[in-house]
Design a protein around this motif. Structure first.
Motif, mmCIF file in Angstrom:
data_model
loop_
_atom_site.group_PDB
_atom_site.id
_atom_site.type_symbol
_atom_site.label_atom_id
_atom_site.label_comp_id
_atom_site.label_asym_id
_atom_site.label_seq_id
_atom_site.Cartn_x
_atom_site.Cartn_y
_atom_site.Cartn_z
ATOM 1 N N LYS A 33 0.800 -0.965 -0.146
ATOM 2 C CA LYS A 33 0.083 0.230 0.036
ATOM 3 C C LYS A 33 0.782 1.256 -0.094
ATOM 4 C CE LYS A 33 -2.252 0.869 3.533
ATOM 5 N NZ LYS A 33 -3.039 1.007 4.840
ATOM 6 N N THR A 34 1.872 1.337 0.615
ATOM 7 C CA THR A 34 3.128 2.272 0.772
ATOM 8 C C THR A 34 3.447 2.666 -0.598
ATOM 9 O OG1 THR A 34 3.415 2.035 3.017
ATOM 10 C CG2 THR A 34 4.832 3.157 1.908
ATOM 11 N N VAL A 35 4.004 1.609 -1.215
ATOM 12 C CA VAL A 35 4.684 1.687 -2.693
ATOM 13 C C VAL A 35 3.481 2.381 -3.779
ATOM 14 C CG1 VAL A 35 5.869 0.335 -4.332
ATOM 15 C CG2 VAL A 35 6.388 -0.312 -2.082
ATOM 16 N N ILE A 36 2.380 1.668 -3.464
ATOM 17 C CA ILE A 36 1.246 2.089 -4.321
ATOM 18 C C ILE A 36 1.054 3.575 -3.950
ATOM 19 C CG2 ILE A 36 -1.338 1.776 -4.760
ATOM 20 C CD1 ILE A 36 -0.991 -1.036 -4.260
ATOM 21 N N SER A 37 0.990 3.789 -2.994
ATOM 22 C CA SER A 37 0.616 5.425 -2.755
ATOM 23 C C SER A 37 1.532 6.166 -3.186
ATOM 24 C CB SER A 37 0.536 5.547 -1.343
ATOM 25 O OG SER A 37 -0.634 4.740 -0.787
ATOM 26 N N ILE A 38 2.925 5.887 -2.982
ATOM 27 C CA ILE A 38 4.097 6.793 -3.414
ATOM 28 C C ILE A 38 4.056 7.073 -5.054
ATOM 29 C CG2 ILE A 38 6.691 6.962 -3.736
ATOM 30 C CD1 ILE A 38 6.965 5.657 -0.954
ATOM 31 N N ILE A 39 4.154 5.989 -5.734
ATOM 32 C CA ILE A 39 3.767 5.919 -7.224
ATOM 33 C C ILE A 39 2.559 6.747 -7.742
ATOM 34 C CG2 ILE A 39 3.933 4.658 -9.201
ATOM 35 C CD1 ILE A 39 5.851 2.589 -7.853
ATOM 36 N N LEU A 40 1.459 6.390 -6.931
ATOM 37 C CA LEU A 40 0.330 7.020 -7.663
ATOM 38 C C LEU A 40 0.137 8.279 -7.142
ATOM 39 C CD1 LEU A 40 -2.504 4.405 -7.251
ATOM 40 C CD2 LEU A 40 -1.752 5.279 -9.297
ATOM 41 N N GLY A 41 0.797 8.770 -5.974
ATOM 42 C CA GLY A 41 0.914 10.087 -5.660
ATOM 43 C C GLY A 41 1.652 11.075 -6.681
ATOM 44 N N LEU A 42 2.684 10.390 -7.044
ATOM 45 C CA LEU A 42 3.763 11.210 -8.129
ATOM 46 C C LEU A 42 2.781 11.380 -9.487
ATOM 47 C CD1 LEU A 42 7.269 9.344 -7.453
ATOM 48 C CD2 LEU A 42 6.477 11.744 -7.075
ATOM 49 N N MET A 49 5.092 -2.723 -11.305
ATOM 50 C CA MET A 49 4.918 -2.420 -12.752
ATOM 51 C C MET A 49 3.408 -1.896 -13.293
ATOM 52 S SD MET A 49 7.833 -2.889 -13.254
ATOM 53 C CE MET A 49 8.046 -2.451 -15.138
ATOM 54 N N TYR A 50 2.425 -2.377 -12.905
ATOM 55 C CA TYR A 50 1.203 -1.881 -13.239
ATOM 56 C C TYR A 50 1.043 -0.456 -12.772
ATOM 57 C CZ TYR A 50 -4.116 -2.208 -13.136
ATOM 58 O OH TYR A 50 -5.392 -2.106 -13.190
ATOM 59 N N ILE A 51 1.479 -0.156 -11.637
ATOM 60 C CA ILE A 51 1.390 1.473 -11.212
ATOM 61 C C ILE A 51 2.414 2.226 -12.051
ATOM 62 C CG2 ILE A 51 1.710 2.807 -9.247
ATOM 63 C CD1 ILE A 51 1.162 0.235 -7.491
ATOM 64 N N ILE A 52 3.496 1.499 -12.599
ATOM 65 C CA ILE A 52 4.264 2.421 -13.182
ATOM 66 C C ILE A 52 3.724 2.798 -14.411
ATOM 67 C CG2 ILE A 52 6.651 2.299 -14.388
ATOM 68 C CD1 ILE A 52 7.614 0.890 -11.751
ATOM 69 N N LEU A 53 2.920 2.060 -15.017
ATOM 70 C CA LEU A 53 2.194 2.372 -16.393
ATOM 71 C C LEU A 53 1.428 3.580 -16.249
ATOM 72 C CD1 LEU A 53 1.366 -1.268 -17.673
ATOM 73 C CD2 LEU A 53 2.930 0.322 -18.669
ATOM 74 N N TYR A 54 0.794 3.583 -14.829
ATOM 75 C CA TYR A 54 -0.156 4.721 -14.657
ATOM 76 C C TYR A 54 0.964 6.006 -15.012
ATOM 77 C CZ TYR A 54 -4.501 2.520 -13.634
ATOM 78 O OH TYR A 54 -5.787 1.704 -13.702
ATOM 79 N N PHE A 55 2.019 5.854 -14.163
ATOM 80 C CA PHE A 55 2.839 6.872 -14.022
ATOM 81 C C PHE A 55 3.293 7.468 -15.268
ATOM 82 C CE2 PHE A 55 7.211 8.649 -13.738
ATOM 83 C CZ PHE A 55 6.909 9.796 -12.920
ATOM 84 N N THR A 56 3.626 6.417 -16.300
ATOM 85 C CA THR A 56 4.249 6.557 -17.557
ATOM 86 C C THR A 56 2.944 7.453 -18.503
ATOM 87 O OG1 THR A 56 5.530 4.695 -17.546
ATOM 88 C CG2 THR A 56 5.063 5.696 -19.803
ATOM 89 N N SER A 57 1.728 6.895 -18.301
ATOM 90 C CA SER A 57 0.521 7.648 -18.820
ATOM 91 C C SER A 57 0.411 8.860 -18.627
ATOM 92 C CB SER A 57 -0.738 6.794 -18.678
ATOM 93 O OG SER A 57 -0.448 5.440 -19.082
#
Length: 191
Positions: A8-17, A79-87
């Motif tokens: 949850k913490t890792v998800i939050s960091i990347i989605l927050g960015l 990797m799934y969350i990184i795709l959101y970041f990349t988008s």
């Protein structure tokens, strides 16, 4: 700390960015109104991606029910969350000077990348949903299946469509936004 809190913490960091990228990019239109020309279809895609990520963040709470985690599943979620970041980065590049400081020109030059990336996001979402279990998948049906089939199909068609008619792209993203809102309300407020 249990493993779910770690994820949850890792998800939050990347989605927050990711969300920060969308908010920063949008606020620049207010901060510097004469610098770049916004495009209404682009802004609708920004809103749609924002809505998707907020929904994703809420939806991922169901990962708490996964009792056994492998490193492969952990990397998969990251990797799934990184795709959101990349988008998000694709929607708001560092600058659009190469495109006449115009987001319409930029959108049409990069729409194939954005749409194909979103297809990958939706395909990975299917696997992510399966990680949460068959019972969870059954609760989402049939709306989830309709969402996946319609969104992946439309994104595939529009990725290679040659026309630059704003009304077509606007209609598609409005359909996506309305469908996402329906999906959210049907699954989270109908129990």
């Amino acid at each position: 700390m249990d493993f779910f809190n770690h994820i949850k913490t890792v998800i939050s960091i990347i989605l927050g960015l990711s969300i920060g990228c969308l908010l920063n990019g949008t606020v620049k239109f207010i901060q510097h109104p004469g610098r770049t020309k916004p495009y209404w279809v682009h802004l609708l895609w920004v809103f749609y991606l924002f809505l998707l990520m907020i929904h994703f963040w809420w939806w991922e709470y169901n990962l708490r029910d996964v009792r056994m985690w492998t490193f492969t599943e952990y990397i998969f979620i990251i990797m799934y969350i990184i795709l959101y970041f990349t988008s998000c980065q694709l929607l708001y590049p560092a600058d659009v000077k190469d495109y006449g400081d115009n987001y319409k020109n930029y959108f049409f030059s990069r729409k194939k990348w954005l749409f194909l990336l979103l297809i990958v996001v939706f395909l990975i979402d299917i696997f992510d949903t399966l990680i949460k279990g068959h019972e969870y998948l059954e609760k989402l049906m049939p709306v989830y299946a309709i969402r996946m089939i319609s969104h992946i199909s439309l994104l595939g068609i529009f990725a290679f469509l040659k026309t630059k008619r704003s009304s077509l792209y606007g209609a598609m993203v409005l359909f996506f936004i309305l469908f996402e809102l329906y999906f959210i309300f049907s699954k989270f407020y109908n129990d």
